[in-house]
Design a protein around this motif. Structure first.
Motif, short mmCIF file in Angstrom:
data_model
loop_
_atom_site.label_atom_id
_atom_site.label_comp_id
_atom_site.label_asym_id
_atom_site.label_seq_id
_atom_site.Cartn_x
_atom_site.Cartn_y
_atom_site.Cartn_z
N PHE A 81 1.04 -1.22 -0.02
CA PHE A 81 -0.07 0.05 -0.13
C PHE A 81 0.95 1.00 -0.05
O PHE A 81 0.71 2.10 -0.97
N ASP A 82 1.82 1.41 0.69
CA ASP A 82 2.98 2.44 1.06
C ASP A 82 3.52 2.55 -0.48
O ASP A 82 3.57 3.97 -0.87
N HIS A 83 4.03 1.46 -0.95
CA HIS A 83 4.89 1.50 -2.07
C HIS A 83 4.00 2.05 -3.39
O HIS A 83 4.39 3.16 -4.17
N LEU A 84 2.35 1.74 -3.30
CA LEU A 84 1.61 2.35 -4.60
C LEU A 84 1.44 3.73 -4.14
O LEU A 84 1.30 4.38 -5.03
N GLN A 85 1.24 4.29 -2.66
CA GLN A 85 0.94 5.48 -2.59
C GLN A 85 2.26 6.63 -3.15
O GLN A 85 1.81 7.52 -3.58
N ARG A 86 3.39 6.03 -2.84
CA ARG A 86 4.45 6.75 -3.19
C ARG A 86 4.68 6.82 -4.72
O ARG A 86 5.05 8.05 -5.31
N ILE A 87 4.36 5.70 -5.55
CA ILE A 87 4.32 5.85 -6.90
C ILE A 87 3.31 6.95 -7.21
O ILE A 87 3.68 7.85 -8.18
N TYR A 88 1.95 6.78 -6.56
CA TYR A 88 0.87 7.55 -7.16
C TYR A 88 1.28 9.27 -6.95
O TYR A 88 1.21 9.97 -7.84
N GLU A 89 1.89 9.39 -5.81
CA GLU A 89 2.28 10.71 -5.59
C GLU A 89 3.58 11.37 -6.56
O GLU A 89 3.38 12.19 -6.95
N ARG A 90 4.23 10.43 -6.97
CA ARG A 90 5.28 10.87 -7.81
C ARG A 90 4.93 11.15 -9.17
O ARG A 90 5.25 12.02 -9.89
N VAL A 91 3.97 10.17 -9.67
CA VAL A 91 3.84 10.17 -11.15
C VAL A 91 2.61 11.16 -11.24
O VAL A 91 2.33 11.84 -12.46
N ASN A 92 1.93 11.67 -10.18
CA ASN A 92 0.70 12.66 -10.30
C ASN A 92 1.09 13.90 -9.66
O ASN A 92 0.12 14.55 -9.56
N SER A 93 2.00 14.10 -9.42
CA SER A 93 2.80 15.52 -8.77
C SER A 93 2.47 16.53 -9.65
O SER A 93 2.45 16.36 -11.00
N ASP A 94 2.18 17.73 -9.33
CA ASP A 94 2.09 18.92 -10.32
C ASP A 94 3.01 19.53 -10.67
O ASP A 94 3.08 20.13 -11.83
N GLY A 95 4.41 19.16 -10.57
CA GLY A 95 5.74 19.40 -11.01
C GLY A 95 6.21 18.22 -11.50
O GLY A 95 5.59 17.25 -11.83
N ASP A 96 7.44 18.60 -12.26
CA ASP A 96 8.17 17.75 -12.70
C ASP A 96 8.53 16.58 -11.86
O ASP A 96 8.86 16.86 -10.56
N ALA A 97 8.56 15.37 -11.94
CA ALA A 97 9.06 14.29 -11.20
C ALA A 97 10.53 13.99 -11.39
O ALA A 97 10.86 13.18 -12.22
N VAL A 98 11.27 14.91 -10.90
CA VAL A 98 12.77 14.86 -11.13
C VAL A 98 13.53 14.42 -10.07
O VAL A 98 13.24 14.82 -8.64
N GLY A 99 14.40 13.48 -10.12
CA GLY A 99 15.34 13.05 -8.98
C GLY A 99 16.67 13.59 -9.38
O GLY A 99 17.20 13.44 -10.46
#
Length: 124
Positions: A81-99
């Motif tokens: 559940f935590d893993h999916l939440q983190r993926i969701y947050e990263r790919v649906n962020s309003d900014g660029d998902a940059v690391g």
């Protein structure tokens, strides 16, 4: 532009037949995906339930299971559940998902687009 993201669950969803499913696909969320659950009485009673409904709407499949319901999401192991939440947050962020990463050989730092990564560790 990629609208679907592959993932691998750290533990895996165990179905009623005892089969473990780890590989899955999540799609990018739409505005409707984020608005509709806010009308749900369960979210009004417990704001934490919003994550369950968002994942149920955007996870397309886990293994061979394509009927991703809120009940299924609630039954996931906490790590998954935590893993999916983190993926969701990263790919649906309003900014660029940059690391920012460093080369293991020369230690030079550079940016990468996290939405382009298809690694099972996305979200860690």
């Amino acid at each position: 532009m990629r609208t679907e993201i592959s993932f691998t669950l750290p533990v895996g969803y165990v179905d009623d037949h005892g089969e473990t499913h780890r590989e899955g696909v999540m799609r990018l969320a739409t505005a409707r995906d984020e608005i509709e659950p806010l009308r749900d009485p369960s979210v009004r009673a417990n704001g934490a339930h919003l994550s369950v409904l968002l994942l149920a709407r955007t996870v397309l499949r886990i293994g061979s299971v394509t009927d991703i319901t809120p009940g299924l999401v609630e039954g996931l192991f906490a790590a998954d559940f935590d893993h999916l939440q983190r993926i969701y947050e990263r790919v649906n962020s309003d900014g660029d998902a940059v690391g920012i990463v460093s080369c293991p050989h020369c230690a030079q730092r550079f940016e990468i687009d996290l939405t382009e990564i298809e690694d099972e560790r996305l979200g860690e």
